[in-house]
Motif scaffolding. Structure first.
Motif, short mmCIF file in Angstrom:
data_model
loop_
_atom_site.label_atom_id
_atom_site.label_comp_id
_atom_site.label_asym_id
_atom_site.label_seq_id
_atom_site.Cartn_x
_atom_site.Cartn_y
_atom_site.Cartn_z
N TRP A 41 0.81 -1.22 0.00
CA TRP A 41 0.00 0.00 0.00
C TRP A 41 0.84 1.27 0.00
O TRP A 41 0.39 2.30 -0.49
CB TRP A 41 -0.98 0.00 1.17
N LYS A 42 2.06 1.22 0.54
CA LYS A 42 2.88 2.44 0.57
C LYS A 42 3.24 2.91 -0.83
O LYS A 42 3.37 4.11 -1.07
CB LYS A 42 4.14 2.21 1.40
N ALA A 43 3.41 2.00 -1.75
CA ALA A 43 3.64 2.37 -3.14
C ALA A 43 2.33 2.54 -3.88
O ALA A 43 2.21 3.40 -4.76
CB ALA A 43 4.48 1.30 -3.84
N GLY A 44 1.34 1.73 -3.53
CA GLY A 44 0.08 1.74 -4.25
C GLY A 44 -0.82 2.92 -3.98
O GLY A 44 -1.47 3.44 -4.89
N LEU A 45 -0.86 3.37 -2.75
CA LEU A 45 -1.78 4.46 -2.40
C LEU A 45 -1.50 5.75 -3.17
O LEU A 45 -2.41 6.33 -3.77
CB LEU A 45 -1.77 4.70 -0.89
N PRO A 46 -0.24 6.22 -3.21
CA PRO A 46 0.01 7.43 -4.02
C PRO A 46 -0.27 7.20 -5.50
O PRO A 46 -0.78 8.09 -6.19
CB PRO A 46 1.50 7.72 -3.78
N ALA A 47 0.07 6.01 -6.00
CA ALA A 47 -0.17 5.72 -7.42
C ALA A 47 -1.67 5.69 -7.73
O ALA A 47 -2.10 6.17 -8.77
CB ALA A 47 0.48 4.40 -7.80
N LEU A 48 -2.46 5.13 -6.82
CA LEU A 48 -3.91 5.12 -7.02
C LEU A 48 -4.49 6.53 -6.97
O LEU A 48 -5.43 6.84 -7.70
CB LEU A 48 -4.58 4.21 -6.00
N ALA A 49 -3.92 7.38 -6.13
CA ALA A 49 -4.37 8.78 -6.09
C ALA A 49 -4.08 9.47 -7.42
O ALA A 49 -4.93 10.22 -7.94
CB ALA A 49 -3.68 9.52 -4.94
N VAL A 50 -2.92 9.21 -7.99
CA VAL A 50 -2.58 9.79 -9.30
C VAL A 50 -3.50 9.24 -10.38
O VAL A 50 -4.00 9.99 -11.24
CB VAL A 50 -1.10 9.54 -9.65
N ALA A 51 -3.78 7.94 -10.35
CA ALA A 51 -4.67 7.33 -11.34
C ALA A 51 -6.07 7.94 -11.24
O ALA A 51 -6.71 8.20 -12.27
CB ALA A 51 -4.72 5.82 -11.15
N ARG A 52 -6.53 8.14 -10.03
CA ARG A 52 -7.84 8.77 -9.84
C ARG A 52 -7.85 10.19 -10.41
O ARG A 52 -8.80 10.60 -11.07
CB ARG A 52 -8.19 8.79 -8.35
N PHE A 53 -6.77 10.92 -10.18
CA PHE A 53 -6.65 12.27 -10.73
C PHE A 53 -6.70 12.23 -12.26
O PHE A 53 -7.35 13.08 -12.88
CB PHE A 53 -5.35 12.93 -10.26
N VAL A 54 -6.02 11.27 -12.87
CA VAL A 54 -6.03 11.14 -14.34
C VAL A 54 -7.46 10.95 -14.83
O VAL A 54 -7.89 11.61 -15.78
CB VAL A 54 -5.13 9.97 -14.80
N GLY A 55 -8.20 10.06 -14.19
CA GLY A 55 -9.59 9.82 -14.60
C GLY A 55 -10.44 11.07 -14.47
O GLY A 55 -11.20 11.42 -15.38
N LEU A 56 -10.33 11.75 -13.34
CA LEU A 56 -11.11 12.97 -13.13
C LEU A 56 -10.71 14.06 -14.13
O LEU A 56 -11.56 14.79 -14.64
CB LEU A 56 -10.93 13.48 -11.71
N ALA A 57 -9.42 14.15 -14.43
CA ALA A 57 -8.95 15.14 -15.39
C ALA A 57 -9.51 14.89 -16.79
O ALA A 57 -9.83 15.82 -17.52
CB ALA A 57 -7.42 15.15 -15.43
#
Length: 118
Positions: free
Chosen positions: A49-65
Motif C-alpha cells: 500500500w505504501k507504493a500503491g496508495l500514491p499511485a492510485l491517487a494519481v490514477a484517480r486524478f487522471v480519470g477525473l482530469a
C-alpha cells in the motif's frame, strides 16, 4: 499495462461512442485511465500500500482530469479504471526479493541472469 491497453484498444474499436467534446468516436473506455489504474494496481499488489496508495491517487486524478477536460464521460473513466484495476490485480505477483532478474550486456550481446537466494 499491456493487457489493459490492448483491452481498451479493442473496446474502442468495437464501441464507437462520441466524446463529450465531439472530437471523435473513441470515447469508451478511457485509455489514459485504464493504463493509469493498471500501473497503480500493479505497484500496490507488487510492493504494498505504501507504493500503491500514491499511485492510485494519481490514477484517480487522471480519470477525473479526463472528465474535466471533456474527453470522456464518467462511465468511460469507470470502465477504464475497472479494466486497469483488473489487469494489474490479475497479472501481477507479490515482490519476492529472493529472486532477481538481472540484465547484463557484453560487446557482442546481452541477456538476463536469474539470481535466486535460498
Amino acid at each position: 499495462m499491456l493487457a489493459a491497453g490492448s483491452t481498451t484498444w479493442l473496446l474502442k474499436e468495437l464501441v464507437h461512442e462520441r466524446r463529450p467534446d465531439d472530437s471523435d468516436n473513441r470515447s469508451f473506455p478511457s485509455g489514459h485511465t485504464s493504463v493509469s489504474f493498471a500501473a497503480a494496481t500493479t505497484l500496490e499488489k507488487r510492493y504494498g500500500w505504501k507504493a500503491g496508495l500514491p499511485a492510485l491517487a494519481v490514477a484517480r486524478f487522471v480519470g477525473l482530469a479526463r472528465v474535466e477536460a471533456d474527453k470522456h464521460y464518467i462511465h468511460d473513466v469507470l470502465a477504464g479504471a475497472a479494466i486497469g484495476g483488473a489487469s494489474g490485480f490479475l497479472l501481477t505477483g507479490r515482490h519476492d526479493d529472493r529472486v532477481r532478474l538481472v540484465p547484463w550486456a557484453a560487446h557482442k550481446g546481452g541477456g538476463f541472469e536469474v539470481a535466486w537466494r535460498f
